[in-house]
Scaffold this active site. Structure first.
Site, short mmCIF file in Angstrom:
data_model
loop_
_atom_site.label_atom_id
_atom_site.label_comp_id
_atom_site.label_asym_id
_atom_site.label_seq_id
_atom_site.Cartn_x
_atom_site.Cartn_y
_atom_site.Cartn_z
N GLY A 1 0.80 -1.23 0.00
CA GLY A 1 0.00 0.00 0.00
C GLY A 1 0.83 1.27 0.00
O GLY A 1 2.07 1.24 0.08
N TYR B 1 -17.37 0.55 6.07
CA TYR B 1 -15.94 0.82 6.22
C TYR B 1 -15.68 1.58 7.52
O TYR B 1 -14.83 1.18 8.33
CB TYR B 1 -15.43 1.61 5.01
CG TYR B 1 -14.05 2.19 5.20
CD1 TYR B 1 -12.92 1.36 5.24
CD2 TYR B 1 -13.86 3.56 5.35
CE1 TYR B 1 -11.65 1.90 5.44
CE2 TYR B 1 -12.59 4.10 5.53
CZ TYR B 1 -11.50 3.27 5.57
OH TYR B 1 -10.24 3.79 5.76
#
Length: 291
Positions: A10, A125
């Site tokens: 990431g 989320y």
């Protein structure tokens, strides 16, 4: 120090790799092929031999819209995974730095969110990240640091800046939302804050973004302006502001999610935030160098 970073591919992990290679720490980066944080057994088997002093959790399920229909996977990584890491760190006497999000707030306050403001996530989320925070504070309140951030971008991976650069080169015009307000964050600054927390074992909940405030529309205009100055883009295209109602998404976004950083500036004195336009310009220099 012996530091383990959970996450390898990431944006945050990319920046952590860049800054940690210049330190004297023993550092191990673990990707999804190396460790499954949803499994306590995998965590124990992988981390115990490494005997970390600090763990930086740079992994997360971040597909905000997909999370609405894939809630189980989202919660497994963002909540159960954090619980598992916290339990290991408690047993191993290790410190953990965990990255959270502005999505834990409802976005209705209208002024910068304090670290102790009420948590009220609006989508799966945000709920998963809030649950992860709760597990960490319940299990490891005296050996953990939660850093909430927002609007993260980097020269690595997929993000708003790189998407805008591509679309600005391909499209005759763009429409960009102007009623969602926050602060862009270069992942390099966030990585420096995470490393500071891991090295100093800074306990508590903090907010880290770049300085200043913007809408996505403001951010897009700045991306085009600076990219043209640097020769990354050749021509300016019209960019029009639109309300969120004209660009519906499965997940509800916070309308206002600026994060207050007063305590961060005091505690993280070695890595003070810079204005988002300055950080954007520096990151675009990297993009230009990599062309």
């Amino acid at each position: 120090m012996n530091i383990v970073v959970i996450g390898k591919s990431g944006q945050l992990a990319f920046e952590l790799q860049r800054i940690l290679k210049d330190t004297s720490h023993d550092v191990t980066f673990l990707g999804r092929g190396d460790i499954d944080i949803t499994s306590s057994e995998s965590i124990n088997e992988t981390l115990a031999p490494l005997n970390p002093h600090s763990v930086i959790n740079a992994s997360a399920y971040t597909a905000v819209d997909n999370a609405e229909t894939d809630a189980d996977s989202c919660h497994a990584i963002n909540a159960t995974g954090v619980k598992n890491l916290a339990e290991f760190c408690k047993q191993a006497n290790a410190f953990i730095v965990h990255v959270s999000t502005d999505y834990v707030f409802n976005g209705l306050k209208g002024s910068p969110y304090l670290t102790n403001d009420k948590i009220e996530p609006q989508g799966e989320y945000g709920k998963s990240k809030a649950e992860g925070e709760k597990w960490l504070l319940d299990i490891l309140p005296n050996a953990s640091c939660i850093i909430r951030t927002a609007w993260v971008y980097s020269s690595h991976g997929n993000n708003f800046v790189k998407t805008m650069l591509r679309l600005m080169a391909e499209k005759p015009q763009l429409n960009v939302i102007d009623d969602q307000i926050g602060t862009p964050t270069w992942a390099m600054g966030l990585a420096q804050a995470c490393l500071h927390a891991g090295e100093s074992k800074t306990i508590g909940v903090y907010h880290w973004t770049d300085e200043g405030v913007a809408s996505w529309y403001d951010f897009a205009l700045a991306i085009q302006e600076i990219a043209i100055e640097k020769g990354i883009l050749e021509n300016a295209i019209p960019i029009f502001p639109i309300p969120s109602s004209q660009y519906p998404t499965p997940a509800k976004r916070p309308h206002y999610s600026v994060l207050d950083k007063l305590t961060t500036r005091e505690v993280f004195s070695s890595c003070k935030p810079s204005h988002w336009r300055r950080q954007l310009s520096t990151m675009l220099d990297e993009v230009n160098a990599n062309k």
